[in-house]
Design a protein around this motif. Sequence first.
Motif, PDB file in Angstrom:
ATOM      1  N   ALA A  77       0.811  -1.202   0.021  1.00 52.85           N
ATOM      2  CA  ALA A  77       0.216   0.275   0.031  1.00 52.85           C
ATOM      3  C   ALA A  77       1.505   0.949  -0.216  1.00 52.85           C
ATOM      4  O   ALA A  77       0.740   2.010  -0.627  1.00 52.85           O
ATOM      5  N   ALA A  78       1.858   1.232   1.107  1.00 53.20           N
ATOM      6  CA  ALA A  78       2.655   2.223   0.855  1.00 53.20           C
ATOM      7  C   ALA A  78       3.762   2.715  -0.748  1.00 53.20           C
ATOM      8  O   ALA A  78       3.351   3.306  -1.033  1.00 53.20           O
ATOM      9  N   ARG A  79       3.651   1.757  -0.930  1.00 50.60           N
ATOM     10  CA  ARG A  79       4.484   1.542  -2.648  1.00 50.60           C
ATOM     11  C   ARG A  79       3.739   2.122  -2.974  1.00 50.60           C
ATOM     12  O   ARG A  79       3.935   3.276  -4.447  1.00 50.60           O
ATOM     13  N   LEU A  80       2.898   1.793  -3.456  1.00 49.81           N
ATOM     14  CA  LEU A  80       1.662   2.624  -4.360  1.00 49.81           C
ATOM     15  C   LEU A  80       1.539   3.964  -4.349  1.00 49.81           C
ATOM     16  O   LEU A  80       0.888   4.353  -5.103  1.00 49.81           O
ATOM     17  N   GLU A  81       1.378   4.188  -2.782  1.00 47.64           N
ATOM     18  CA  GLU A  81       0.695   5.357  -2.945  1.00 47.64           C
ATOM     19  C   GLU A  81       2.301   6.324  -3.843  1.00 47.64           C
ATOM     20  O   GLU A  81       2.048   7.283  -3.936  1.00 47.64           O
ATOM     21  N   VAL A  87       7.169  -4.136  -7.625  1.00 44.52           N
ATOM     22  CA  VAL A  87       7.732  -3.247  -6.703  1.00 44.52           C
ATOM     23  C   VAL A  87       8.975  -3.719  -6.082  1.00 44.52           C
ATOM     24  O   VAL A  87       9.322  -4.475  -5.888  1.00 44.52           O
ATOM     25  N   LYS A  88       9.705  -2.214  -5.590  1.00 43.74           N
ATOM     26  CA  LYS A  88      11.010  -3.013  -5.444  1.00 43.74           C
ATOM     27  C   LYS A  88      11.401  -3.626  -4.710  1.00 43.74           C
ATOM     28  O   LYS A  88      10.084  -3.353  -3.087  1.00 43.74           O
ATOM     29  N   LYS A 141      10.316  -6.993  -4.713  1.00 40.77           N
ATOM     30  CA  LYS A 141       9.630  -8.901  -4.874  1.00 40.77           C
ATOM     31  C   LYS A 141       9.919  -8.501  -5.897  1.00 40.77           C
ATOM     32  O   LYS A 141      10.529  -7.623  -6.969  1.00 40.77           O
ATOM     33  N   THR A 142       9.421  -9.864  -6.178  1.00 39.47           N
ATOM     34  CA  THR A 142       9.784 -10.775  -7.922  1.00 39.47           C
ATOM     35  C   THR A 142       8.624 -10.774  -8.734  1.00 39.47           C
ATOM     36  O   THR A 142       8.589 -10.792 -10.080  1.00 39.47           O
ATOM     37  N   GLU A 143       7.978 -10.888  -7.833  1.00 32.77           N
ATOM     38  CA  GLU A 143       6.379 -10.582  -9.194  1.00 32.77           C
ATOM     39  C   GLU A 143       5.471  -9.874  -8.968  1.00 32.77           C
ATOM     40  O   GLU A 143       5.262  -8.523  -8.417  1.00 32.77           O
ATOM     41  N   PRO A 144       4.657  -9.706 -10.225  1.00 33.04           N
ATOM     42  CA  PRO A 144       4.084  -8.122 -10.748  1.00 33.04           C
ATOM     43  C   PRO A 144       2.140  -8.021 -10.457  1.00 33.04           C
ATOM     44  O   PRO A 144       2.888  -9.603 -10.067  1.00 33.04           O
ATOM     45  N   VAL A 145       2.271  -6.807 -10.085  1.00 30.38           N
ATOM     46  CA  VAL A 145       1.225  -6.751  -9.095  1.00 30.38           C
ATOM     47  C   VAL A 145       0.166  -5.670 -10.282  1.00 30.38           C
ATOM     48  O   VAL A 145       0.784  -5.093 -10.690  1.00 30.38           O
ATOM     49  N   SER A 146      -1.213  -6.703 -10.738  1.00 31.88           N
ATOM     50  CA  SER A 146      -1.164  -5.314 -11.593  1.00 31.88           C
ATOM     51  C   SER A 146      -2.347  -3.741 -10.548  1.00 31.88           C
ATOM     52  O   SER A 146      -2.520  -3.996  -9.764  1.00 31.88           O
ATOM     53  N   ILE A 147      -2.058  -2.865 -10.781  1.00 28.73           N
ATOM     54  CA  ILE A 147      -2.212  -1.609 -10.558  1.00 28.73           C
ATOM     55  C   ILE A 147      -3.355  -0.689 -11.338  1.00 28.73           C
ATOM     56  O   ILE A 147      -3.530  -0.757 -13.042  1.00 28.73           O
ATOM     57  N   PHE A 148      -4.310  -0.072 -10.712  1.00 25.48           N
ATOM     58  CA  PHE A 148      -5.324   0.673 -11.293  1.00 25.48           C
ATOM     59  C   PHE A 148      -5.775   2.260 -10.224  1.00 25.48           C
ATOM     60  O   PHE A 148      -5.424   2.390  -9.688  1.00 25.48           O
ATOM     61  N   MET A 164       9.982  -1.523 -10.679  1.00 25.92           N
ATOM     62  CA  MET A 164      10.261  -0.362 -10.332  1.00 25.92           C
ATOM     63  C   MET A 164      11.712  -0.312  -9.413  1.00 25.92           C
ATOM     64  O   MET A 164      11.449  -1.578  -8.240  1.00 25.92           O
ATOM     65  N   THR A 165      11.946   1.178  -9.980  1.00 26.56           N
ATOM     66  CA  THR A 165      13.146   1.410  -8.721  1.00 26.56           C
ATOM     67  C   THR A 165      13.400   1.845  -7.559  1.00 26.56           C
ATOM     68  O   THR A 165      14.277   2.335  -7.195  1.00 26.56           O
ATOM     69  N   GLU A 166      12.427   2.623  -8.193  1.00 29.39           N
ATOM     70  CA  GLU A 166      11.910   3.266  -6.686  1.00 29.39           C
ATOM     71  C   GLU A 166      11.274   2.770  -5.802  1.00 29.39           C
ATOM     72  O   GLU A 166       9.644   2.031  -5.390  1.00 29.39           O
TER      73      GLU A 166
END
Length: 284
Positions: A155-159, A193-194, A196-203, A281-283
């Motif tokens: 959640a913090a990464r998505l923000e 996300v930084k 992690k290795t598995e992708p997540v779809s974001i909306f 994502m690198t950040e």
Amino acid sequence: MDPQLANQLLEEGDGQAMLGGQAAEATVLFTDIRSFTTISESLGPQATVSMLNEYFEIMVACITDAGGMLDKFIGDALMAGFGVPLATDDAPDAAVKSAISMISQLRVWNASRLTNEKPAVNMGVGINTDTVVTGNIGSSKRMDFTMIGDGVNLAARLEGSCKTYGAQIIISEYTKSKLKGIYALRELDRIVVKGKTEPVSIFEVLDFHDDSTFPARMDVVGHFSEGLNHYRSSDFDTAIKSFSAALEANAKDVPSQLYIERCNLLKDTPPPAGWSGEWVMTEK
């Protein structure tokens, strides 16, 4: 913890067990003010504290009105939980509605600030649904009821990713899949996300927009979605045409600008075989 929520926990009979620690599904919401350092430097200490108190008053009301729990303030950021410590069947919807209300109320507050010649405040919101660990955490001198775990971190990464995509509210696929209501959403990306290795779809959540804040929204989203499909098929030239069409409808659409840059980059340095459009994502 909010006193009313604490009393409700104790009335349920298992409040002490909940406070001691347990795993539970929750929808976690993070917010953060954009360019806070610049704003605080222009305002000075006293005006900065006054601004933050006004801002948090609005944000916390949006959380509690939607049935959420304020977890903590982190400088100019805040963290909230929905569906904890007491489970509810509409936590993802409540979190999204709370975020929409936050942005809508922020717009009203900013209008008042600008009238009084004060700088506008912008923010981002990240929302994710997952199993988290909740409980009283701290030392013998101070303990707080809080949430920890990978779901909180996402959640913090998505923000944080709101800045990359020029968005104000981003939710994960895990939250989207559990929504019961109908919302105006745009799929933005499939990211790793930084850490992690598995992708997540974001909306991106778009419900708070009107014609003045997002001109030609339907056209933009339509062209963007077409471009995203071409992008994931590695048809970068066709994708650029779709993203360019989105920009013709609204020249300020940040995601379309971002994807044109990516397409040009990937044309020069093609992705590996089996690539399906995920972006690392690198950040944070």
